[in-house]
Design a protein around this motif. Structure first.
Motif, mmCIF file in Angstrom:
data_model
loop_
_atom_site.group_PDB
_atom_site.id
_atom_site.type_symbol
_atom_site.label_atom_id
_atom_site.label_comp_id
_atom_site.label_asym_id
_atom_site.label_seq_id
_atom_site.Cartn_x
_atom_site.Cartn_y
_atom_site.Cartn_z
ATOM 1 N N PHE A 61 0.848 -1.178 0.000
ATOM 2 C CA PHE A 61 0.000 0.000 0.000
ATOM 3 C C PHE A 61 0.891 1.238 0.000
ATOM 4 O O PHE A 61 1.783 1.368 0.844
ATOM 5 C CB PHE A 61 -0.912 0.015 1.230
ATOM 6 C CG PHE A 61 -1.885 -1.132 1.268
ATOM 7 C CD1 PHE A 61 -3.130 -1.015 0.695
ATOM 8 C CD2 PHE A 61 -1.537 -2.332 1.872
ATOM 9 C CE1 PHE A 61 -4.027 -2.074 0.723
ATOM 10 C CE2 PHE A 61 -2.414 -3.390 1.912
ATOM 11 C CZ PHE A 61 -3.664 -3.259 1.332
ATOM 12 N N ARG A 63 1.062 5.496 -0.156
ATOM 13 C CA ARG A 63 0.416 6.805 -0.034
ATOM 14 C C ARG A 63 1.076 7.733 -1.039
ATOM 15 O O ARG A 63 2.302 7.833 -1.091
ATOM 16 C CB ARG A 63 0.591 7.346 1.378
ATOM 17 C CG ARG A 63 0.047 8.735 1.609
ATOM 18 C CD ARG A 63 -1.452 8.751 1.740
ATOM 19 N NE ARG A 63 -1.892 8.000 2.901
ATOM 20 C CZ ARG A 63 -3.156 7.954 3.314
ATOM 21 N NH1 ARG A 63 -4.080 8.606 2.640
ATOM 22 N NH2 ARG A 63 -3.494 7.248 4.364
ATOM 23 N N THR A 97 -4.349 6.676 -1.903
ATOM 24 C CA THR A 97 -3.763 5.360 -1.700
ATOM 25 C C THR A 97 -3.696 4.590 -3.013
ATOM 26 O O THR A 97 -4.636 4.628 -3.806
ATOM 27 C CB THR A 97 -4.596 4.551 -0.687
ATOM 28 O OG1 THR A 97 -4.603 5.241 0.560
ATOM 29 C CG2 THR A 97 -4.013 3.158 -0.470
ATOM 30 N N ARG A 99 -2.945 0.591 -4.134
ATOM 31 C CA ARG A 99 -2.700 -0.783 -3.713
ATOM 32 C C ARG A 99 -2.112 -1.537 -4.896
ATOM 33 O O ARG A 99 -2.691 -1.548 -5.988
ATOM 34 C CB ARG A 99 -4.002 -1.458 -3.277
ATOM 35 C CG ARG A 99 -3.806 -2.847 -2.676
ATOM 36 C CD ARG A 99 -5.114 -3.613 -2.537
ATOM 37 N NE ARG A 99 -5.603 -4.056 -3.842
ATOM 38 C CZ ARG A 99 -6.738 -3.682 -4.374
ATOM 39 N NH1 ARG A 99 -7.513 -2.816 -3.746
ATOM 40 N NH2 ARG A 99 -7.115 -4.136 -5.564
ATOM 41 N N ARG A 126 2.921 2.978 2.838
ATOM 42 C CA ARG A 126 1.921 3.389 3.804
ATOM 43 C C ARG A 126 2.217 2.909 5.218
ATOM 44 O O ARG A 126 1.631 3.398 6.182
ATOM 45 C CB ARG A 126 0.538 2.895 3.371
ATOM 46 C CG ARG A 126 -0.561 3.558 4.175
ATOM 47 C CD ARG A 126 -1.902 3.456 3.538
ATOM 48 N NE ARG A 126 -2.860 4.165 4.374
ATOM 49 C CZ ARG A 126 -4.135 4.290 4.112
ATOM 50 N NH1 ARG A 126 -4.619 3.771 3.013
ATOM 51 N NH2 ARG A 126 -4.938 4.931 4.924
ATOM 52 N N TRP A 429 -7.127 -0.568 4.687
ATOM 53 C CA TRP A 429 -6.319 -0.167 3.523
ATOM 54 C C TRP A 429 -6.849 -0.808 2.246
ATOM 55 O O TRP A 429 -6.886 -0.170 1.192
ATOM 56 C CB TRP A 429 -4.868 -0.559 3.753
ATOM 57 C CG TRP A 429 -4.203 0.254 4.814
ATOM 58 C CD1 TRP A 429 -4.727 1.331 5.476
ATOM 59 C CD2 TRP A 429 -2.888 0.063 5.350
ATOM 60 N NE1 TRP A 429 -3.823 1.807 6.393
ATOM 61 C CE2 TRP A 429 -2.690 1.052 6.336
ATOM 62 C CE3 TRP A 429 -1.879 -0.851 5.106
ATOM 63 C CZ2 TRP A 429 -1.512 1.162 7.054
ATOM 64 C CZ3 TRP A 429 -0.691 -0.744 5.826
ATOM 65 C CH2 TRP A 429 -0.518 0.238 6.781
ATOM 66 N N SER A 433 -8.229 1.599 -0.801
ATOM 67 C CA SER A 433 -7.597 1.630 -2.108
ATOM 68 C C SER A 433 -8.567 1.209 -3.203
ATOM 69 O O SER A 433 -8.327 1.466 -4.379
ATOM 70 C CB SER A 433 -6.370 0.698 -2.128
ATOM 71 O OG SER A 433 -6.740 -0.621 -1.772
#
Length: 843
Positions: A61, A63, A97, A99, A126, A429, A433
Motif C-alpha cells: 500500500f 500513499r 492510496t 494498492r 503506507r 487499507w 484503495s
C-alpha cells in the motif's frame, strides 16, 4: 462457506470472521444471527473487496501526495502496471492510496514507491517505513543499527504511545506540509517575477492598447512607445514569462500532461491550453514586430489558477492540523521473556508462536494470544467496541491492540503473530484503495468545453486560409480563438469554491479531508451510528449510586489506589477532592442527607487488590468494593432492594459495583459510559433518513436508544467484521453514511459510501473517515448535511461564472476590438465575480 449452507465451520456464516466456537447454525454471535435475518445476502464478498494475494506475490500500500482527481488514479495505475512484476494496481485519490500486487523479488516495495514518484507525485510506503522491509523485520526495537542492542528496561507499546509505524493524519499532515511548502516557494518566486513583468504593462502597454480603442489626448503620447521596446524589452519578456510559467504553473502543466497521456481532458488542460496559446501568440508577435503581446495573459492566468490551487492546499493542510492529537493504537514492539528469565524489547515481527511476553499496566497487548498466568483487566473497546473493561484470567484469550488497565499480563503468543488490530488495519487499507473518487464535475465540464474550443480554433484557421490568409495569419487567428474562447476559469473556480466550503466547514467544527464528501452527503439515505464513543462518551463515569455517603467515600478512597477505569470513575465522583459528579444527578445517600463524613478524607489502614475489586480497612472498618461475584465469594449477601438495584443496573447495560463494610452490603454504584450531549437532537434532525445503530455492547446497553422514535433499528453484540458486512449489505440498497470513533469501526467506515469520525477517534478510524467532527459535537452531523447543499450552490455558481471571461472576450474579438487590455479586464472581472460569489453564497 456460503450463507445458504451454515455449518459447524470455524467461519461465521454472516461476517466471515474466524471463530473457535461458532453456534449450532454457524454464527459467531447472536449479533450476526440477528443481522442475517434482517438483511438479505449480497453477492459473494469476494466480488466487492480486493481479492487475496497469491503467496508468491506481495501486496503493498502506497500513499501518494499530489493526487487530486480520477485522472491521477488512472495515470498511477497505468504507471504501476506498466512494470512486468506488477499483477494488479488500484488507486484512489479520495484516500491518496495505491494498492499494488507485485512480485517482491523483481520489484521491491521501495522501488515501487520510487516508480510512482514522478511528474510531481511523491509516494511513500503506507506503513511509514523509510528503510527496506528486510531490515525492519530483522532488527529489534532496541537495535541502534550498528549491531549493538540497547536493552534498557523502558516502557513499550503504551496505550497512548505516539511512536507507531502506521500512518496517521498527523504523519499525513507533515508530509503534506512539506509538499505544500515546496509548492509555496515556487509560487512566491513566480509571483515576484510576474509582478515585475506586469509593471511595464500597466505603465506603457495598457495605455497603448487603450489608445487603440478610444481617442483621448494624453494617450497620443504612447503612440510610438513600442518602437523603443522591440529590440530589448520584448525579447526579455519572452524569456522571463517562460520562467514564470515554469515556476508557478508546473503543477498545472503536470495535470495537463496527465490528461494528454490518458487522452482524457480535464480542467488543468483547459487552463494550460490558453496559457500556451497566449505565450506562442506573443512569441510570434515579438518575432513579427507586432505589439499585441499576450505575455500578461499567460502570467496572470497561470498565477490566478495556481493561487487558487495553493489556497485549497493550504485550507486542506489546516484541516489535517486540526486532528494532530489522535490516539495511536498500533504496537510495533514487545517485551519478550528470554530463556534465562530476563526480558528483551524486540520488534513484533520477531515474535514466534509460544513466546511469552510481558505487558505492563497501561500498555497495549501487541499480538493475539492467551494469558499465561495471573489475572488482569483489559479494555478492548478500541478493537471490539465493548465499552466495559473485561477481567481476564490464566488461559483466557486476549486480543492484540487491547490495553491492560489493571495488573500486568504475561501473554503466550498465539499461532498468528499478528493482532486483530493489524488485520483491521489491512482491511481498512484494502477498502480504501478500492474506493475510487468520482470524476470531478469541473473535469467533466472541461472535457466537453475543450472539444468545442479546439473545433472552433480549427474552423477559424480553415476559414482564414479559405479567405486568402497566409499560414502565419491563420495560425495567429487559431491561437487567438483558443485564447479568447477558453473558459480557463473553470480551473480557478473549482478550487476557490472547494477551499471556501472546507474553510466554512472547519469554522463549524467539521474537518473535511476530501471535497467529494459533499456530493456523497447529499445522496445519503441511511445513517449508521456506532454507540460506544460515538453516541456515548466512551468514558467510564458514575451514572447513579445508592448508599451512605461515608460508605461511598470509603469506596472512593480504596478505588483511588486501583487501576481499573471503573475505580477511577468512582474515585472522581466520591472523593473529597473529586468532582462529585454523578452524571448530572446526586447519589441517594442516607435517605438524601449527605453526611459530614463525606467531606473528610478517610484513613486507609490496609489495602488489598482482588480479581474483581478492592478491599481494605478504612477508618477502622473492613471495607469491600467490587463486582457482585466478589461478595458472593466472601459470602457477603446482596439481597433486598440492593439486589433489585443490581439487576436493574445490569438490565441497563451498566456495571454494578457493590460497596460493603464489616460483612454487610451497604450500597451499590452504577458505572458506565453516558450518552453525549445533543445525541437525541442529532438523530431527530436525521428523521428524513433511516437511522441504524450498530454496537459491540450487550443489548441491554442500548436501552436508552430503543425508546427514541427516530432510531429505526438497533443491533447489539456486533463484531467489527459484522459491522463491515452490514455496511456492504446496506450499500447494496442505497447510499450509506457511517458515524464512528474506534479502531473497531474503521473497516466499516472505509466500506461505507460516506464516513464520519469524531475528532477524538483512534488514528485508524480517522484515517478511514471522509470527515471528522473536531469537537466531538454530534450536532456536526446535521451541519455537514446542510453544508452539502451550500457546497452544491457554491460550486454550480462558480462554474457558471467561469464563462464570464469568454462572454467578454469573444464578442470583443468578433468586432476586432480584442487586445491584451481587454483580455486582462475580462480576467479580473471573472476572478472577482467567482471570489465574491464563493464568499457570499454560504451566508
Amino acid at each position: 462457506m456460503t450463507e445458504g449452507d451454515p455449518s459447524h465451520s470455524a467461519t461465521c456464516s454472516y461476517c466471515g470472521e474466524s471463530t473457535p466456537r461458532p453456534d449450532s447454525d454457524g454464527w459467531c454471535s447472536t449479533g450476526c444471527r440477528r443481522l442475517r435475518s434482517a438483511f438479505d445476502p449480497v453477492p459473494d464478498r469476494r466480488a466487492s473487496e480486493p481479492a487475496g494475494v497469491d503467496e508468491a506475490l506481495s501486496r503493498t500500500f502506497v500513499r501518494v501526495d499530489g493526487m487530486h482527481s480520477a485522472h491521477c488514479e488512472r495515470y498511477l495505475e497505468r504507471v504501476a502496471t506498466a512494470h512486468d512484476a506488477v499483477v494488479d494496481a488500484s488507486a484512489s485519490y479520495v484516500t491518496e492510496t495505491v494498492r499494488v500486487d507485485h512480485d517482491p523479488d523483481r520489484l521491491s516495495p521501495d522501488a515501487l514507491a520510487d516508480r510512482l514518484s514522478r511528474l510531481g507525485y511523491t509516494a511513500y510506503r503506507r506503513d511509514g517505513s523509510d528503510e527496506p522491509a528486510g531490515e525492519r523485520s530483522t532488527r529489534s526495537v532496541g537495535d541502534r543499527g550498528d549491531g549493538e542492542s540497547d536493552r534498557r528496561d523502558e516502557p513499550v507499546a503504551r496505550a497512548d504511545d505516539t511512536e507507531s509505524p502506521y500512518r496517521s493524519r498527523e504523519m499525513a499532515g507533515h508530509r503534506k506540509r512539506r509538499h505544500d511548502d515546496s509548492l509555496a516557494v515556487r509560487y512566491v518566486v513566480g509571483v515576484v517575477f510576474g509582478s515585475f513583468l506586469l509593471v511595464p504593462y500597466v505603465a506603457i502597454f495598457y495605455p497603448v492598447y487603450l489608445a487603440e480603442l478610444v481617442s483621448w489626448g494624453p494617450l497620443a503620447l504612447y503612440e510610438d512607445a513600442f518602437e523603443s521596446l522591440d529590440s530589448i524589452v520584448l525579447p526579455l519578456f519572452l524569456v522571463l514569462t517562460g520562467a514564470v510559467i515554469y515556476l508557478t504553473g508546473a503543477p498545472l502543466v503536470r495535470g495537463a500532461v496527465v490528461a494528454i497521456r490518458l487522452r482524457r481532458p480535464n480542467a488543468q488542460l483547459l487552463a494550460v491550453l490558453p496559457v500556451a496559446a497566449a505565450y506562442v501568440y506573443a512569441t510570434m508577435a515579438v518575432l513579427g514586430g507586432r505589439n499585441d503581446v499576450y505575455f500578461d495573459f499567460a502570467i496572470v492566468t497561470a498565477t490566478l489558477v495556481m493561487g487558487a490551487i495553493f489556497w485549497e492546499a493550504n485550507v486542506k493542510r489546516d484541516a489535517y492540523a486540526r486532528l494532530t492529537d489522535l490516539t495511536r493504537s498500533t504496537v510495533d514492539a514487545a517485551r519478550r521473556y528470554e530463556d534465562d528469565g530476563s526480558t528483551d524489547v524486540v520488534a513484533v515481527e520477531r515474535l514466534n508462536p509460544g513466546d511469552r511476553i510481558l505487558v505492563r499496566q497501561g500498555e497495549r497487548i501487541p499480538v493475539d494470544g492467551t494469558l499465561a498466568d495471573g489475572t488482569c483487566t483489559v479494555e478492548e473497546a478500541i478493537v471490539t467496541g465493548e465499552s466495559l473493561p473485561r477481567r481476564r484470567s490464566a488461559g483466557d484469550a486476549v486480543i492484540g491492540g487491547s490495553a491492560v488497565t489493571g495488573g500486568a499480563a504475561v501473554v503466550s503468543v498465539g499461532d498468528r503473530t499478528t493482532s486483530r488490530l493489524d488485520r483491521l488495519t489491512r482491511t481498512v487499507w484494502n477498502l480504501q484503495s478500492a474506493r475510487h473518487g468520482a470524476t470531478v464535475r469541473a473535469d467533466a465540464v472541461a472535457e466537453r468545453v475543450l472539444a468545442i474550443v479546439v473545433v472552433a480554433a480549427v474552423v477559424v484557421a480553415a476559414a482564414s486560409l479559405f479567405f486568402g490568409a497566409d499560414a502565419l495569419d491563420a495560425a495567429r487567428a487559431s491561437l487567438l480563438t483558443v485564447l479568447v474562447a477558453s473558459p480557463w476559469a473553470i480551473a480557478f473556480a473549482t478550487p476557490v469554491a472547494v477551499a471556501t466550503t472546507i474553510r466554512e466547514a472547519a469554522e463549524a467544527g467539521i474537518v473535511v479531508f476530501d471535497e467529494t464528501v459533499f456530493d456523497r452527503l447529499r445522496a445519503v439515505d441511511t445513517v449508521v451510528f456506532d454507540k460506544t464513543g460515538t453516541l456515548t462518551t466512551g468514558e467510564m463515569t458514575v451514572v447513579d449510586a445508592w448508599g451512605p455517603a461515608s460508605a461511598l467515600t470509603a469506596a472512593a478512597a480504596l478505588e483511588r489506589r486501583a487501576a481499573h477505569p471503573a475505580g477511577e470513575a468512582i474515585a472522581d465522583a466520591f472523593s473529597p477532592d473529586g468532582d462529585g459528579g454523578v452524571d448530572g444527578r446526586t447519589a441517594s445517600t442516607d435517605g438524601g442527607a449527605v453526611s459530614d463524613d463525606a467531606d473528610r478524607a478517610p484513613t486507609i489502614e490496609a489495602y488489598e487488590a482482588h480479581a474483581t475489586g478492592v478491599g481494605g480497612v478504612v477508618d477502622g472498618r473492613h471495607t469491600l468494593v467490587g463486582h457482585p461475584t466478589l461478595f458472593d465469594e466472601r459470602r457477603w449477601t446482596v439481597d433486598g432492594d440492593l439486589a433489585e438495584r443490581v439487576d436493574s443496573i445490569r438490565g441497563d447495560g451498566l456495571l454494578p459495583v457493590v460497596v460493603g463494610r464489616d460483612g454487610a452490603v451497604e450500597g451499590v454504584i452504577a458505572v458506565g459510559d453516558r450518552p453525549r450531549e445533543a445525541w437525541a437532537a442529532t438523530i431527530d434532525a436525521l428523521s428524513d433518513r433511516e437511522v441504524i445503530v450498530l454496537t459491540g455492547d450487550d443489548e441491554r446497553a442500548t436501552d436508552f436508544l430503543a425508546h427514541h422514535d427516530a432510531v429505526d433499528r438497533i443491533f447489539a453484540g456486533v463484531s467489527p467484521a459484522a459491522k463491515t458486512e452490514t455496511i456492504r449489505r446496506l450499500s447494496a440498497e442505497g447510499c450509506v453514511a457511517m458515524v464512528g470513533d474506534g479502531t473497531n469501526d474503521a473497516p466499516a467506515l472505509a466500506a461505507s459510501d460516506l464516513s464520519i469520525s469524531l475528532g477524538g477517534a483512534s488514528a485508524l478510524a480517522a484515517d478511514a473517515a471522509d470527515l471528522a467532527l473536531a469537537n466531538d459535537d454530534l450536532r456536526g452531523v446535521d451541519r455537514a448535511f446542510s453544508l452539502a447543499e451550500t457546497a452544491r450552490r457554491r460550486r454550480r455558481g462558480a462554474l457558471a461564472l467561469a464563462f464570464v471571461y469568454p462572454a467578454i472576450a469573444v464578442p470583443a474579438a468578433v468586432v476586432g476590438a480584442v487586445n491584451p487590455l481587454v483580455t486582462t479586464a475580462a480576467i479580473v472581472a471573472t476572478a472577482t465575480a467567482i471570489v465574491v460569489h464563493s464568499s457570499r453564497s454560504g451566508r
